[in-house]
Write a protein that holds these residues in place. Structure first.
Motif, PDB file in Angstrom:
ATOM      1  N   GLU A   1      42.069  42.242 -13.950  1.00 40.79           N
ATOM      2  CA  GLU A   1      41.924  43.643 -13.595  1.00 40.79           C
ATOM      3  C   GLU A   1      40.820  43.803 -12.560  1.00 40.79           C
ATOM      4  O   GLU A   1      40.885  44.658 -11.699  1.00 40.79           O
ATOM      5  CB  GLU A   1      41.604  44.458 -14.847  1.00 40.79           C
ATOM      6  CG  GLU A   1      42.718  44.460 -15.895  1.00 40.79           C
ATOM      7  CD  GLU A   1      42.331  45.249 -17.121  1.00 40.79           C
ATOM      8  OE1 GLU A   1      41.232  45.817 -17.126  1.00 40.79           O
ATOM      9  OE2 GLU A   1      43.121  45.296 -18.064  1.00 40.79           O
ATOM     10  N   CYS A   2      39.763  42.990 -12.662  1.00 43.23           N
ATOM     11  CA  CYS A   2      38.617  43.080 -11.770  1.00 43.23           C
ATOM     12  C   CYS A   2      38.712  41.999 -10.702  1.00 43.23           C
ATOM     13  O   CYS A   2      38.967  40.842 -11.023  1.00 43.23           O
ATOM     14  CB  CYS A   2      37.325  42.921 -12.556  1.00 43.23           C
ATOM     15  SG  CYS A   2      37.175  44.061 -13.959  1.00 43.23           S
TER      16      CYS A   2
ATOM     17  N   CYS B   1      35.474  47.536 -14.616  1.00 45.90           N
ATOM     18  CA  CYS B   1      35.124  47.202 -13.233  1.00 45.90           C
ATOM     19  C   CYS B   1      34.296  48.279 -12.554  1.00 45.90           C
ATOM     20  O   CYS B   1      33.389  47.980 -11.785  1.00 45.90           O
ATOM     21  CB  CYS B   1      36.391  46.965 -12.411  1.00 45.90           C
ATOM     22  SG  CYS B   1      37.504  45.753 -13.110  1.00 45.90           S
ATOM     23  N   GLY B   2      34.623  49.523 -12.804  1.00 41.95           N
ATOM     24  CA  GLY B   2      33.936  50.616 -12.123  1.00 41.95           C
ATOM     25  C   GLY B   2      32.684  51.045 -12.861  1.00 41.95           C
ATOM     26  O   GLY B   2      32.016  50.258 -13.528  1.00 41.95           O
TER      27      GLY B   2
ATOM     28  N   TRP C   1      25.911  46.707 -10.632  1.00 43.22           N
ATOM     29  CA  TRP C   1      24.527  46.915 -11.068  1.00 43.22           C
ATOM     30  C   TRP C   1      24.472  47.187 -12.566  1.00 43.22           C
ATOM     31  O   TRP C   1      25.474  47.547 -13.186  1.00 43.22           O
ATOM     32  CB  TRP C   1      23.831  48.043 -10.299  1.00 43.22           C
ATOM     33  CG  TRP C   1      24.530  49.375 -10.246  1.00 43.22           C
ATOM     34  CD1 TRP C   1      25.302  49.862  -9.226  1.00 43.22           C
ATOM     35  CD2 TRP C   1      24.502  50.428 -11.243  1.00 43.22           C
ATOM     36  NE1 TRP C   1      25.758  51.124  -9.512  1.00 43.22           N
ATOM     37  CE2 TRP C   1      25.269  51.500 -10.737  1.00 43.22           C
ATOM     38  CE3 TRP C   1      23.891  50.562 -12.486  1.00 43.22           C
ATOM     39  CZ2 TRP C   1      25.458  52.689 -11.454  1.00 43.22           C
ATOM     40  CZ3 TRP C   1      24.081  51.742 -13.210  1.00 43.22           C
ATOM     41  CH2 TRP C   1      24.847  52.788 -12.695  1.00 43.22           C
ATOM     42  N   VAL C   2      23.282  46.984 -13.127  1.00 41.04           N
ATOM     43  CA  VAL C   2      23.035  47.243 -14.545  1.00 41.04           C
ATOM     44  C   VAL C   2      21.701  47.951 -14.675  1.00 41.04           C
ATOM     45  O   VAL C   2      20.725  47.615 -13.987  1.00 41.04           O
ATOM     46  CB  VAL C   2      23.019  45.932 -15.358  1.00 41.04           C
ATOM     47  CG1 VAL C   2      22.341  46.139 -16.718  1.00 41.04           C
ATOM     48  CG2 VAL C   2      24.423  45.420 -15.566  1.00 41.04           C
ATOM     49  N   LEU C   3      21.663  48.940 -15.556  1.00 42.70           N
ATOM     50  CA  LEU C   3      20.450  49.689 -15.873  1.00 42.70           C
ATOM     51  C   LEU C   3      20.259  49.592 -17.383  1.00 42.70           C
ATOM     52  O   LEU C   3      21.127  50.010 -18.151  1.00 42.70           O
ATOM     53  CB  LEU C   3      20.622  51.149 -15.436  1.00 42.70           C
ATOM     54  CG  LEU C   3      19.552  52.161 -15.846  1.00 42.70           C
ATOM     55  CD1 LEU C   3      18.206  51.820 -15.240  1.00 42.70           C
ATOM     56  CD2 LEU C   3      19.978  53.571 -15.413  1.00 42.70           C
ATOM     57  N   ALA C   4      19.132  49.006 -17.816  1.00 46.12           N
ATOM     58  CA  ALA C   4      18.965  48.740 -19.247  1.00 46.12           C
ATOM     59  C   ALA C   4      17.523  48.961 -19.692  1.00 46.12           C
ATOM     60  O   ALA C   4      16.589  48.932 -18.882  1.00 46.12           O
ATOM     61  CB  ALA C   4      19.389  47.305 -19.556  1.00 46.12           C
ATOM     62  N   ASP C   5      17.383  49.169 -20.995  1.00 42.31           N
ATOM     63  CA  ASP C   5      16.066  49.293 -21.616  1.00 42.31           C
ATOM     64  C   ASP C   5      15.534  47.890 -21.867  1.00 42.31           C
ATOM     65  O   ASP C   5      16.160  47.094 -22.576  1.00 42.31           O
ATOM     66  CB  ASP C   5      16.170  50.077 -22.928  1.00 42.31           C
ATOM     67  CG  ASP C   5      14.808  50.437 -23.497  1.00 42.31           C
ATOM     68  OD1 ASP C   5      14.021  49.514 -23.773  1.00 42.31           O
ATOM     69  OD2 ASP C   5      14.534  51.638 -23.680  1.00 42.31           O
TER      70      ASP C   5
ATOM     71  N   LYS D   1      27.687  49.396 -13.384  1.00 40.76           N
ATOM     72  CA  LYS D   1      28.859  49.383 -12.514  1.00 40.76           C
ATOM     73  C   LYS D   1      29.320  47.931 -12.388  1.00 40.76           C
ATOM     74  O   LYS D   1      28.555  47.079 -11.921  1.00 40.76           O
ATOM     75  CB  LYS D   1      28.540  49.967 -11.139  1.00 40.76           C
ATOM     76  CG  LYS D   1      29.735  49.933 -10.179  1.00 40.76           C
ATOM     77  CD  LYS D   1      29.350  50.398  -8.786  1.00 40.76           C
ATOM     78  CE  LYS D   1      30.542  50.299  -7.838  1.00 40.76           C
ATOM     79  NZ  LYS D   1      30.170  50.657  -6.447  1.00 40.76           N
ATOM     80  N   ASP D   2      30.539  47.677 -12.822  1.00 41.30           N
ATOM     81  CA  ASP D   2      31.109  46.328 -12.776  1.00 41.30           C
ATOM     82  C   ASP D   2      30.073  45.287 -13.208  1.00 41.30           C
ATOM     83  O   ASP D   2      29.766  44.343 -12.464  1.00 41.30           O
ATOM     84  CB  ASP D   2      31.595  46.025 -11.359  1.00 41.30           C
ATOM     85  CG  ASP D   2      32.738  45.017 -11.339  1.00 41.30           C
ATOM     86  OD1 ASP D   2      33.082  44.487 -12.415  1.00 41.30           O
ATOM     87  OD2 ASP D   2      33.279  44.745 -10.252  1.00 41.30           O
TER      88      ASP D   2
END
Length: 445
Positions: free
Chosen positions: A58-59, A100-101, A121-125, A135-136
């Motif tokens: 899919e990705c 994916c999105g 990208w990833v945004l995490a604690d 995002k993906d």
């Protein structure tokens, strides 16, 4: 009326023959059903296994990074290109992270900042491991110099902090044509000093020196890949210790967030990452990432790029009791520099935490259990289905009535009945013949 007594016998013979035939037919039909069911089950499992393993992704970058734009990833002469890393059956960190999105909380009040153009990208604690948005996140990308976080972890774990490392001409040459920290050949520095310098400035001379101290580049790559696997960074394969593009180089925004969180739990790394500058033999090394001077609460800011990786960034900051980390891969700096993109994403993350938005996944603490492959599962499932079919046949009324031994005995009994009936009919015919003879004699008298 000739042989009137033969009709009942023929009827009886036919009836018995029909019973025996029905037994055989029914038994054969049951066996055929069992065989067909087993075969169908096996075929179904085989088809399922094939479709699963051969299903289109899919990705677009689920298995491999985008195509290389130069020859940096060409394998050495006589060597084959590494195959893509296996894709876990379940996305590491949670099902939502397999998308994916954009992967956003259902209660997010606003969309992610438009300035962020990174492909993934990833945004995490940083403390709880909660993934706030992404995002993906598992897209296979190239890390550039962000991979030196993993090298720092391995060096600090496997070498004593005060171990002296002599810089050689090989280390200096490793950076020719690329960025360099600038340490001179002949200089001698501790492992801690080299890690601090490496985290402050992208370069390939210091990573090469640390790799030599760890036993050489091939051994260092093995150590780094083993550490990534142990952490649960299953999208990551390191091809060069400093982040230059190389054959099979692969990572993901999710993996680098996992690696950085592990690193920050190591006191020696956290101390090295907090250093703002270091001097090595007259060489002044400092971090030029603008996030550290422009963003309140900034902890780490690492920006780097290669031709195939494009621009990458790892940043972290603390505010209101939360420490967040952002990882951006395959970004473009034509409109917004990477530090600005990461600062916008950090603002977005702190707004999500303040609003109490739900997390969309988790940064794992270790590698998840390995699930059996599709082929192994299909084989086991097929065997189980065959066993279930056999058990069902054994418990069927047909089997309970006849069994493996009762069937032949039933047939023999049927033949015995046939013989007895034939003898009975023969006796009746003989009696009827005697009665006719006696009646004829009486009439003649």
């Amino acid at each position: 009326m000739p042989f009137p007594a033969r009709r009942p016998a023929a009827a009886l013979l036919t009836a018995v023959a029909c019973v025996v035939t029905a037994v055989f037919v029914t038994t054969g039909s049951a066996a055929a059903v069992i065989t067909t069911t087993t075969s169908t089950s096996a075929t179904s499992q085989g088809a399922s296994g094939t479709s699963t393993s051969g299903a289109p992704n899919e990705c677009p970058n689920k298995q491999s990074p985008p195509a290389a734009e130069d020859d940096a990833e060409q394998p050495a002469a006589g060597s084959a290109a590494p195959k893509p890393l296996p894709v876990p059956a379940d996305p590491v960190g949670g099902d939502q992270l397999g998308k994916c999105g954009f992967v956003l909380p259902p209660d997010a009040a606003t969309a992610p900042p438009s300035e962020v153009n990174a492909s993934s990208w990833v945004l995490a604690d940083l403390d709880t491991g909660a993934v706030l948005a992404a995002k993906d996140p598992h897209a296979r990308q190239r890390p550039a110099a962000l991979i030196k976080v993993l090298l720092a972890v391995v060096a600090l774990n496997d070498l004593k902090p005060n171990t002296p490392v002599l810089i050689t001409q090989e280390d200096v040459d490793a950076a020719k044509g690329y960025s360099a920290v600038g340490v001179p050949a002949g200089g001698k520095y501790t492992v801690t000093q080299l890690v601090e310098a490496m985290l402050l400035k992208p370069g390939n001379d210091v990573p090469n020196a640390l790799a030599r101290a760890l036993g050489g580049v091939p051994k260092t790559l093995d150590l780094m890949n083993a550490a990534a696997q142990q952490m649960g960074a299953l999208d990551t394969r390191v091809a060069t210790p400093g982040g230059l593009d190389g054959p099979g180089m692969s990572t993901s925004a999710y993996d680098l967030a996992v690696i950085y969180r592990h690193a920050m739990q190591l006191p020696a790394f956290a101390d090295a990452a907090a250093v703002k500058s270091v001097t090595l033999g007259g060489v002044y090394v400092h971090n030029t990432d603008s996030l550290l001077t422009s963003y309140t609460g900034a902890i780490t800011g690492i920006s780097s790029n290669t031709t195939d990786a494009h621009s990458t960034n790892l940043s972290s900051a603390g505010k209101n009791g939360h420490r967040l980390v952002t990882v951006l891969l395959r970004g473009e700096t034509t409109k917004y520099p990477m530090y600005l993109q990461s600062s916008k994403l950090l603002d977005y993350g702190f707004a999500l935490t303040a609003a109490g938005a739900h997390q969309v996944g988790t940064l794992v603490d270790q590698a998840p259990p390995v699930k059996p492959s599709v082929s192994a599962t299909s084989s086991a499932s097929t065997s189980t289905d065959a066993a279930n079919v056999t058990n069902a046949a054994d418990n069927s009324p047909m089997y309970q009535a006849f069994g493996n031994v009762g069937m032949p005995l039933t047939i023999v009994a049927g033949l015995g009945v046939l013989v007895v009936l034939a003898m009975y009919v023969r006796k009746r015919r003989a009696r009827a013949a005697r009665a006719r003879r006696l009646a004829a004699q009486a009439n003649n008298v």
